[in-house]
Write a protein that holds these residues in place. Structure first.
Motif, PDB file in Angstrom:
ATOM      1  N   ALA A  46       8.364 -11.157  -0.040  1.00 36.62           N
ATOM      2  CA  ALA A  46       8.343 -12.184   0.019  1.00 36.62           C
ATOM      3  C   ALA A  46       9.912 -13.123   1.000  1.00 36.62           C
ATOM      4  O   ALA A  46       9.739 -13.730   1.722  1.00 36.62           O
ATOM      5  CB  ALA A  46       8.237 -13.047  -0.408  1.00 36.62           C
ATOM      6  N   GLU A  47      10.242 -12.672   0.199  1.00 34.31           N
ATOM      7  CA  GLU A  47      12.534 -12.633   0.598  1.00 34.31           C
ATOM      8  C   GLU A  47      12.601 -12.213   1.935  1.00 34.31           C
ATOM      9  O   GLU A  47      12.878 -12.672   2.735  1.00 34.31           O
ATOM     10  CB  GLU A  47      13.583 -12.363  -0.276  1.00 34.31           C
TER      11      GLU A  47
ATOM     12  N   ALA B 130       2.271  -9.899   5.337  1.00 27.95           N
ATOM     13  CA  ALA B 130       1.142  -8.275   5.391  1.00 27.95           C
ATOM     14  C   ALA B 130       2.055  -8.000   6.604  1.00 27.95           C
ATOM     15  O   ALA B 130       2.243  -6.430   6.103  1.00 27.95           O
ATOM     16  CB  ALA B 130       0.015  -9.393   6.038  1.00 27.95           C
ATOM     17  N   ILE B 131       2.716  -8.302   7.037  1.00 28.46           N
ATOM     18  CA  ILE B 131       4.031  -7.685   8.287  1.00 28.46           C
ATOM     19  C   ILE B 131       4.814  -7.275   7.973  1.00 28.46           C
ATOM     20  O   ILE B 131       5.415  -5.928   7.885  1.00 28.46           O
ATOM     21  CB  ILE B 131       4.044  -8.287   9.031  1.00 28.46           C
ATOM     22  N   ALA B 132       5.839  -8.203   7.165  1.00 26.84           N
ATOM     23  CA  ALA B 132       6.390  -7.749   5.885  1.00 26.84           C
ATOM     24  C   ALA B 132       6.481  -6.073   5.389  1.00 26.84           C
ATOM     25  O   ALA B 132       7.504  -5.297   5.399  1.00 26.84           O
ATOM     26  CB  ALA B 132       7.681  -8.493   5.448  1.00 26.84           C
ATOM     27  N   TYR B 133       5.291  -6.282   4.442  1.00 27.95           N
ATOM     28  CA  TYR B 133       4.656  -5.396   4.002  1.00 27.95           C
ATOM     29  C   TYR B 133       4.396  -4.197   4.709  1.00 27.95           C
ATOM     30  O   TYR B 133       5.331  -3.049   4.081  1.00 27.95           O
ATOM     31  CB  TYR B 133       3.045  -5.555   3.044  1.00 27.95           C
ATOM     32  N   ARG B 134       3.764  -4.134   5.605  1.00 28.74           N
ATOM     33  CA  ARG B 134       3.569  -2.530   6.382  1.00 28.74           C
ATOM     34  C   ARG B 134       5.265  -2.158   6.736  1.00 28.74           C
ATOM     35  O   ARG B 134       5.260  -1.085   6.741  1.00 28.74           O
ATOM     36  CB  ARG B 134       2.774  -3.700   7.764  1.00 28.74           C
ATOM     37  N   LEU B 135       5.808  -3.023   6.725  1.00 28.54           N
ATOM     38  CA  LEU B 135       7.650  -2.058   7.651  1.00 28.54           C
ATOM     39  C   LEU B 135       8.198  -1.408   5.815  1.00 28.54           C
ATOM     40  O   LEU B 135       8.440  -0.678   6.693  1.00 28.54           O
ATOM     41  CB  LEU B 135       8.289  -3.881   7.946  1.00 28.54           C
ATOM     42  N   VAL B 136       7.876  -2.814   5.034  1.00 28.47           N
ATOM     43  CA  VAL B 136       8.623  -1.834   3.947  1.00 28.47           C
ATOM     44  C   VAL B 136       7.895  -0.143   3.497  1.00 28.47           C
ATOM     45  O   VAL B 136       8.083   0.291   3.725  1.00 28.47           O
ATOM     46  CB  VAL B 136       8.361  -2.454   3.131  1.00 28.47           C
TER      47      VAL B 136
END
Length: 224
Positions: A27-28, A38-44
């Motif tokens: 989230a941060e 969801a985009i941040a999750y895929r990047l990570v």
């Protein structure tokens, strides 16, 4: 989202995670990037596959061992040549010795050595970065660049002296001395670089400057 945009955001994730001492949540990361979770999750997840980031037991994201491995491969000959020089410089000055290179408008420490009996400890480690407009290392990088009409007086003085000396610019009470790994605009390096020392409060700047310049010349001789 285009491939280039994805790459750019992945690099941004590495940058913001590297600045956190306790890791970041998905989230941060999403809030900082201004994207959906969801985009941040895929990047990570992609960065995790390449061991560039890791998750702790609480799910917070930190820098992974893959980044360390990449860092060790950066400028390997320069870093290898610098290690004994920095150790000797640290012991002679009683201060933290460093080798920094330029990355755009930032100065980044790629090798650091601590004396066995340091003066008051200063927070400067491999990966530390700051603008080339600040700190002794930054100014020692900036002085290697073509003069500009809007250069500050401090930078003009550094060019005249051949080294940079700053007090309290990056950390309250810290004193830094740095010299460029270049003479007359030539260094044989593929990157702008400098060598120097930093300590808290009690650094004797005259002998420290002499030591930095002498060990700078020793490193230049080692790398040809």
């Amino acid at each position: 989202m285009s491939t280039l945009q994805t790459l750019s955001r992945g690099i941004q994730v590495l940058e913001i995670v590297s600045r956190s001492t306790s890791g970041l949540s998905i989230a941060e990361i999403a809030d900082t990037l201004g994207v959906h979770r969801a985009i941040a999750y895929r990047l990570v997840a992609t960065l995790e596959e390449h061991l560039l980031v890791v998750r702790d037991a609480e799910g917070r994201i930190g820098i992974g061992g893959g980044v360390v491995a990449l860092g060790e491969r950066y400028q390997p000959q320069l870093r290898a040549a610098a290690q004994p020089v920095l150790r000797a410089l640290a012991e002679e000055s009683g201060a933290t010795a460093f080798l920094c290179i330029a990355q755009g408008d930032e100065c980044v420490a790629i090798e650091v050595a601590e004396p066995q009996t340091p003066l008051l400890k200063v927070s400067y480690r491999v990966g530390s970065r700051h603008p080339v407009t600040r700190g002794a290392a930054g100014l020692a990088i900036a002085m290697q660049r073509p003069p500009r009409h809007d250069d500050p007086k401090e930078l003009q003085a550094v060019r005249e002296n051949g080294f940079a000396l700053t007090r309290g610019e990056l950390q309250q009470g810290a004193i830094g001395v740095a010299a460029p790994l270049a003479r007359a605009g030539r260094s044989g390096l593929s990157a702008e670089a400098c060598i120097g020392v930093v300590a808290m409060h009690s650094l004797d700047t005259d002998p420290a400057t002499t030591a930095v310049l002498r060990h700078r010349d020793r490193l230049l001789a080692a790398i040809g």
